[in-house]
Enzyme design. Structure first.
Site, PDB file in Angstrom:
ATOM      1  CG  ASP A   5      64.505 -35.142  -4.639  1.00 24.24           C
ATOM      2  OD1 ASP A   5      63.937 -34.274  -3.931  1.00 24.24           O
ATOM      3  OD2 ASP A   5      65.748 -35.039  -4.848  1.00 24.24           O
ATOM      4  N   GLY A  21      57.442 -41.604   5.637  1.00 21.37           N
ATOM      5  CA  GLY A  21      57.759 -41.033   6.770  1.00 21.37           C
ATOM      6  C   GLY A  21      56.906 -41.245   7.860  1.00 21.37           C
ATOM      7  CD  GLN A  22      56.709 -39.575  13.917  1.00 25.95           C
ATOM      8  OE1 GLN A  22      56.911 -40.475  14.739  1.00 25.95           O
ATOM      9  NE2 GLN A  22      57.191 -38.398  13.664  1.00 25.95           N
ATOM     10  CG  LEU A  23      51.705 -37.274   8.904  1.00 26.57           C
ATOM     11  CD1 LEU A  23      50.642 -37.615   9.739  1.00 26.57           C
ATOM     12  CD2 LEU A  23      51.955 -35.683   8.654  1.00 26.57           C
ATOM     13  CG  ASP A  31      56.022 -26.678  17.192  1.00 29.04           C
ATOM     14  OD1 ASP A  31      56.332 -27.463  16.415  1.00 29.04           O
ATOM     15  OD2 ASP A  31      56.267 -26.747  18.814  1.00 29.04           O
ATOM     16  CD1 TRP A  66      56.524 -30.262  20.673  1.00 28.58           C
ATOM     17  CD2 TRP A  66      56.580 -31.249  22.523  1.00 28.58           C
ATOM     18  NE1 TRP A  66      57.161 -29.371  21.406  1.00 28.58           N
ATOM     19  CE2 TRP A  66      56.910 -29.981  22.734  1.00 28.58           C
ATOM     20  CE3 TRP A  66      56.082 -32.099  23.851  1.00 28.58           C
ATOM     21  CZ2 TRP A  66      57.455 -29.512  24.023  1.00 28.58           C
ATOM     22  CZ3 TRP A  66      56.498 -31.567  25.057  1.00 28.58           C
ATOM     23  CH2 TRP A  66      57.151 -30.210  25.290  1.00 28.58           C
ATOM     24  CE1 TYR A  91      67.953 -32.568   5.815  1.00 31.47           C
ATOM     25  CE2 TYR A  91      67.537 -30.661   7.247  1.00 31.47           C
ATOM     26  CZ  TYR A  91      68.422 -31.657   6.664  1.00 31.47           C
ATOM     27  OH  TYR A  91      69.650 -32.074   7.330  1.00 31.47           O
ATOM     28  CB  THR A  92      61.747 -33.787   9.804  1.00 36.91           C
ATOM     29  OG1 THR A  92      62.275 -35.026   9.603  1.00 36.91           O
ATOM     30  CG2 THR A  92      60.555 -33.432   8.916  1.00 36.91           C
ATOM     31  CE1 TYR A 111      61.394 -29.086   9.894  1.00 39.27           C
ATOM     32  CE2 TYR A 111      60.774 -27.952  12.101  1.00 39.27           C
ATOM     33  CZ  TYR A 111      60.553 -28.798  10.895  1.00 39.27           C
ATOM     34  OH  TYR A 111      59.425 -29.596  11.198  1.00 39.27           O
TER      35      TYR A 111
HETATM   36  N1  LIG Z   1      58.567 -34.755  13.829  1.00 34.58           N
HETATM   37  C1  LIG Z   1      58.158 -33.716  14.237  1.00 34.58           C
HETATM   38  O1  LIG Z   1      58.161 -33.918  15.725  1.00 34.58           O
HETATM   39  C2  LIG Z   1      57.146 -32.603  13.789  1.00 34.58           C
HETATM   40  C3  LIG Z   1      56.707 -31.530  14.641  1.00 34.58           C
HETATM   41  C4  LIG Z   1      56.048 -30.660  14.106  1.00 34.58           C
HETATM   42  C5  LIG Z   1      55.554 -30.609  12.556  1.00 34.58           C
HETATM   43  N2  LIG Z   1      56.208 -31.768  11.878  1.00 34.58           N
HETATM   44  C6  LIG Z   1      55.907 -31.715  10.244  1.00 34.58           C
HETATM   45  O2  LIG Z   1      55.057 -32.793  10.067  1.00 34.58           O
HETATM   46  C7  LIG Z   1      55.399 -33.259   8.784  1.00 34.58           C
HETATM   47  C8  LIG Z   1      55.902 -34.933   8.871  1.00 34.58           C
HETATM   48  O3  LIG Z   1      56.621 -34.988   9.785  1.00 34.58           O
HETATM   49  P1  LIG Z   1      57.413 -36.470   9.864  1.00 34.58           P
HETATM   50  O4  LIG Z   1      57.591 -36.643  11.530  1.00 34.58           O
HETATM   51  O5  LIG Z   1      56.479 -37.543   9.480  1.00 34.58           O
HETATM   52  O6  LIG Z   1      58.702 -36.641   9.091  1.00 34.58           O
HETATM   53  P2  LIG Z   1      59.474 -37.803   8.680  1.00 34.58           P
HETATM   54  O7  LIG Z   1      59.436 -39.052   9.373  1.00 34.58           O
HETATM   55  O8  LIG Z   1      60.999 -36.967   8.461  1.00 34.58           O
HETATM   56  O9  LIG Z   1      59.034 -38.035   7.252  1.00 34.58           O
HETATM   57  C9  LIG Z   1      59.389 -37.053   6.170  1.00 34.58           C
HETATM   58  C10 LIG Z   1      59.235 -37.834   4.778  1.00 34.58           C
HETATM   59  O10 LIG Z   1      59.603 -37.179   3.827  1.00 34.58           O
HETATM   60  C11 LIG Z   1      60.909 -37.634   3.167  1.00 34.58           C
HETATM   61  N3  LIG Z   1      61.594 -36.675   2.491  1.00 34.58           N
HETATM   62  C12 LIG Z   1      62.607 -35.766   2.521  1.00 34.58           C
HETATM   63  N4  LIG Z   1      63.180 -35.102   1.692  1.00 34.58           N
HETATM   64  C13 LIG Z   1      62.389 -35.463   0.593  1.00 34.58           C
HETATM   65  C14 LIG Z   1      62.254 -34.929  -0.765  1.00 34.58           C
HETATM   66  N5  LIG Z   1      63.463 -34.219  -1.019  1.00 34.58           N
HETATM   67  N6  LIG Z   1      61.545 -35.497  -1.452  1.00 34.58           N
HETATM   68  C15 LIG Z   1      60.516 -36.546  -1.103  1.00 34.58           C
HETATM   69  N7  LIG Z   1      60.328 -36.784   0.081  1.00 34.58           N
HETATM   70  C16 LIG Z   1      61.398 -36.396   0.905  1.00 34.58           C
HETATM   71  C17 LIG Z   1      61.452 -37.997   3.932  1.00 34.58           C
HETATM   72  O11 LIG Z   1      62.596 -39.414   3.407  1.00 34.58           O
HETATM   73  P3  LIG Z   1      63.825 -39.629   4.221  1.00 34.58           P
HETATM   74  O12 LIG Z   1      63.394 -40.292   5.496  1.00 34.58           O
HETATM   75  O13 LIG Z   1      64.443 -40.798   3.383  1.00 34.58           O
HETATM   76  O14 LIG Z   1      64.634 -38.362   4.359  1.00 34.58           O
HETATM   77  C18 LIG Z   1      60.418 -39.051   5.020  1.00 34.58           C
HETATM   78  O15 LIG Z   1      60.019 -40.201   4.325  1.00 34.58           O
HETATM   79  C19 LIG Z   1      56.534 -32.483   8.319  1.00 34.58           C
HETATM   80  O16 LIG Z   1      56.086 -31.350   7.567  1.00 34.58           O
HETATM   81  C20 LIG Z   1      57.356 -31.923   9.364  1.00 34.58           C
HETATM   82  O17 LIG Z   1      57.689 -30.850   9.287  1.00 34.58           O
HETATM   83  C21 LIG Z   1      56.869 -32.626  12.519  1.00 34.58           C
END
Ligand SMILES: NC(=O)c1ccc[n+]([C@@H]2O[C@H](COP(=O)([O-])OP(=O)(O)OC[C@H]3O[C@@H](n4cnc5c(N)ncnc54)[C@H](OP(=O)(O)O)[C@@H]3O)[C@@H](O)[C@H]2O)c1
Length: 293
Positions: A36, A10-12, A103, A151, A62-63, A126
């Site tokens: 998974d 994922g992004q992070l 947040d 964000w 799941y974002t 979410y």
């Molecule tokens: N993005 C934001 O603005 C934001 C803001 C606040 C907090 N956060 C939190 O920060 C964290 C990282 O976010 P991010 O932006 O890096 O999210 P992301 O890019 O969507 O990365 C999440 C990763 O988890 C994977 N994933 C989804 N379902 C899964 C499953 N069942 N088993 C294993 N892996 C699974 C995704 O795979 P797929 O891509 O193949 O689904 C993706 O590689 C999350 O906890 C999110 O809630 C994000």
């Protein structure tokens, strides 16, 4: 240090794996489709593959905030039930678990920064699934650190910064919400903070609990967009000549957004000695990395 990172694609997750390797750490990544986290057997396989590790970081989630409104089953399976499985797997092995939250667990009705202990009151599916995931972790494994962030933007997006860069090339006018206030957070900075926490909790045991991490200073999406395009102009020609502030009410989305989601990060700064910088400084670094890679 040896770390196991769930959600490593994922992004992070990509920043976490990249940075842990540049620190000279050994890092084992796990993500879909091989791992998974809703599957007990997949989690067990990941731990077997990883062997001895010092800490576990969960960046998997799941974002899809709006899609979650009509896919509650998968949102709760990944963001709540799978966190129980990860917590139990770490508990059986006595391993610290660092988990990332959001947040969106808050309603956004406060007028000063949210403290980690403020009551949660999520407004959408979410946010509810993430809040219940936090609760599941607290219930099942005490040696945890939950870090809420907001964000998120990074080189490995998709994210708001990349969307605005694209729309800036496609459209003459951008209309952007100006009545939601929050703190953009560079995923590279969050990854560095999480790894610093992992190193510390692997060595000591008095810092468990819930914390906040975001970049400074609060801004609206509109003001953020103005800076994104201004700072990207040296790299890119944009078509957009006008950025217009609009109200949330004029940009309806399936999931409600918190109008004010500034997170107070004092306890994380003090407990782990982590310094935060401005999102603007981080944005400059992200744009340089994006356009020169
Ligand atoms: N993005 C934001 O603005 C934001 C803001 C606040 C907090 N956060 C939190 O920060 C964290 C990282 O976010 P991010 O932006 O890096 O999210 P992301 O890019 O969507 O990365 C999440 C990763 O988890 C994977 N994933 C989804 N379902 C899964 C499953 N069942 N088993 C294993 N892996 C699974 C995704 O795979 P797929 O891509 O193949 O689904 C993706 O590689 C999350 O906890 C999110 O809630 C994000």
């Amino acid at each position: 240090m040896r770390v196991l990172i769930f959600g490593s694609n994922g992004q992070l997750g990509q920043d976490l794996t990249g940075q842990s390797r540049s620190r000279g750490w050994e890092c084992v990544g796990a993500d879909l489709p091989a791992c998974d986290i809703t599957r007990f057997d997949h989690i067990e396989d990941a731990f077997t593959r990883a062997g001895r590790v010092d800490a576990v970081i969960n960046a998997a989630a799941y974002t899809a905030v709006d899609a979650a409104e009509s896919n509650a089953g998968i949102a709760f399976a990944v963001n709540r039930d799978a966190v129980t499985l990860l917590a139990q797997a770490c508990a059986r092995r006595g391993l610290p678990l660092i988990h990332v939250s959001t947040d969106y667990v808050f309603d956004g009705l406060k007028t000063n920064a949210y403290l980690p202990d403020d009551p949660v009151n999520p407004q959408g599916v979410y946010g509810r699934s993430k809040a219940e995931g936090e609760a599941a972790l607290r219930q099942h494994w005490e040696r945890h650190v939950i870090v809420r962030t907001s964000w998120l933007f990074g080189v490995h997006g998709p994210n708001f910064v990349k969307t605005m860069l694209r729309l800036g090339k496609e459209r003459d006018t951008l209309r952007v919400v100006d009545d939601q206030v929050g703190c953009p957070t560079y995923s590279g900075d969050l990854a560095a903070a999480l790894l610093a926490i992992a190193a510390q909790v692997a060595d000591r045991n008095d810092a468990w609990g819930t914390y906040h991490f975001c970049n400074d200073v609060p801004v609206t999406w509109y003001a953020f967009t103005r800076r994104i395009l201004a700072l990207a102009r040296p790299y890119e020609r944009f078509r957009a000549s006008e950025i217009v502030p609009i109200l949330t009410a004029h940009y309806p989305l399936p999931a409600p957004r918190p109008p004010f989601s500034v997170l107070d990060c004092t306890s994380l700064e003090q407990r782990f000695g982590i310094a935060r910088r401005s999102w603007e400084e981080a944005l400059k670094e992200m744009l340089a990395a994006l356009y020169t890679r």
